[in-house]
Design an enzyme around this catalytic site. Structure first.
Site, mmCIF file in Angstrom:
data_model
loop_
_atom_site.group_PDB
_atom_site.id
_atom_site.type_symbol
_atom_site.label_atom_id
_atom_site.label_comp_id
_atom_site.label_asym_id
_atom_site.label_seq_id
_atom_site.Cartn_x
_atom_site.Cartn_y
_atom_site.Cartn_z
ATOM 1 N N LYS A 27 0.751 -1.086 -0.194
ATOM 2 C CA LYS A 27 -0.031 -0.126 0.070
ATOM 3 C C LYS A 27 1.089 1.224 -0.129
ATOM 4 C CE LYS A 27 -0.445 0.149 5.137
ATOM 5 N NZ LYS A 27 -1.365 0.218 6.295
ATOM 6 N N ARG A 121 -9.793 0.130 15.294
ATOM 7 C CA ARG A 121 -9.899 0.915 13.988
ATOM 8 C C ARG A 121 -10.904 0.409 13.098
ATOM 9 N NH1 ARG A 121 -4.314 1.682 10.493
ATOM 10 N NH2 ARG A 121 -4.819 -0.593 10.422
ATOM 11 N N TYR A 258 15.690 30.924 4.678
ATOM 12 C CA TYR A 258 14.668 31.643 5.369
ATOM 13 C C TYR A 258 14.728 31.520 6.889
ATOM 14 C CZ TYR A 258 11.807 31.092 0.859
ATOM 15 O OH TYR A 258 11.450 30.979 -0.312
ATOM 16 N N MET A 306 11.362 24.421 0.275
ATOM 17 C CA MET A 306 10.454 23.517 -0.610
ATOM 18 C C MET A 306 11.429 22.865 -1.528
ATOM 19 S SD MET A 306 7.016 24.191 -2.927
ATOM 20 C CE MET A 306 6.124 24.869 -1.563
#
Length: 384
Positions: A27, A121, A258, A306
């Site tokens: 998954k 769950r 930054y 980023m």
């Protein structure tokens, strides 16, 4: 590394015993490693089924011509069962509502039944077993149950005196025995990688007829096991490499990135590496993490952006000229004789878990599925 993937699978399969239900979990794009490539690599092994989280993941594999059994853990609803039948996907039924929806469609479908033994769950409540058995008996021509499953809430704790995993195992075994679901005709499974390894270490074997879903162990990690460690036998499948694309000099008192959160205390050479938080490296790694350049650990400095991270190359420039470092390969995650970085390191830097680290490596990071020999050649010739 496909060779590492195979080695990890074969080691764990031998450890748990031949003839057992074994489901590699793929998954979330095989925990970020590439689900289709993982399936293709393991297709010649004795795999019982491949496990996915959602129907969309299973359909994508089928459309890529994957023929192996696919077990879908996420709860299907309504007409999604029709898609499961069309693509020959085995759903896991976790609630009375799901079971009734499937019966109303009158669609013959293989499935597994999940019970909640303490994870809280997904899964039928334990006291719903009688009703489940009644419905299955009455409509077995539609719901073709291949196995029963549950999920460990704290799988690594079998070695503890008050092990909750052991209590879950006992609940599950009692349930299966009481209702006649423990026979060889059923593929029953409870263990994840951690649970299977810690139970094996506790008792020297796993309970007969109890299957294993191999997740994080397949990809080379078994963190947080109580009193037992197999990480020296398993090898991380994923490595991450980039390059130095720019080198600049900063003077004492000047800042980087930054927020001006890192200030140079000496004349420093800063390398810019095009890998940032959009690629999967947490901003929390600033000031805690490092990369490897020329077999030296190089600290990450300044805020991770980023698209890029900055690293302090000053110590490296004492051995190599700045001009030689431009374009130099940078190891962000990987193994070497001199210095290594693993997803466990990233997890510590980021205050998270290794599962999150590997699964959040973004799609814009190019994947190459290679052998060890290929990467060694590529690095020697600077071809990556």
């Amino acid at each position: 590394y496909l060779n590492r993937l195979l080695d990890n699978y074969r080691f764990l399969a031998r450890l748990f015993g031949n003839g057992r239900f074994i489901c590699p979990v793929i998954k979330a794009n095989a925990y970020g490693h590439g689900d289709l490539e993982v399936v293709r690599t393991l297709s010649t092994e004795n795999v019982s089924a491949f496990g996915v989280g959602f129907l969309e993941e299973a359909i994508r594999l089928r459309e890529a011509q994957v023929k192996s059994p696919i077990l879908c853990f996420g709860p299907l609803q309504g007409k999604e069962f029709l898609l499961a039948q069309r693509y020959q996907i085995i759903p896991v039924l976790s609630s009375m509502d799901q079971l009734r929806q499937l019966l109303e469609l009158k669609v013959p479908l293989k499935c597994h039944i999940k019970f909640d033994t303490g994870m809280h769950r997904l899964g039928f409540a334990m006291d719903e077993a009688a009703q489940v058995r009644e419905l299955l008996s009455a409509h077995g021509h539609y719901v073709q149950v291949e196995g029963f499953m549950s999920h460990l809430a704290d799988g690594h704790d079998f070695l503890l005196n008050d092990s909750f995993s052991l209590e879950q195992l006992r609940r599950f075994q009692d349930l299966l025995t009481h209702w006649g679901w423990s026979g060889a005709q059923f593929s029953n499974h409870l263990f994840n990688s951690q649970g299977a390894v810690s139970c094996y270490h506790k008792f020297g074997e796993l309970p007969k007829g109890m299957g294993v879903r191999i997740g994080i162990g397949l990809y080379g990690y078994l963190p947080d096991l109580v009193g037992f460690n197999l990480n020296f036998l398993l090898k991380p499948v994923m490595e991450i490499w980039s390059r130095i694309v720019h080198v600049l000099r900063v003077e004492p008192g000047e800042t980087v990135s930054y927020g001006r959160r890192w200030k140079a205390s000496r004349p420093s050479f800063i390398g810019v590496v095009p890998f940032g938080y959009a690629d999967g490296l947490s901003r929390n790694a600033m000031g805690r993490g490092y990369v490897v350049v020329r077999d030296q650990k190089v600290p990450i400095v300044g805020a991770i952006t980023m698209d890029a991270l900055m690293c302090d190359l000053t110590e490296v420039t004492k051995k190599y000229s700045v001009d030689r470092l431009l374009g130099e390969p940078v190891m962000l995650m990987g193994l070497s004789e001199q210095a290594s970085i693993t997803a466990l390191d990233w997890a510590r830097w980021s205050d998270t878990i290794v599962w999150e680290v590997v699964s959040r490596i973004s799609d814009r990071v190019t994947r190459l599925w290679v052998s060890q020999e290929y990467l060694d050649h590529s690095l020697d010739n600077k071809e990556i």
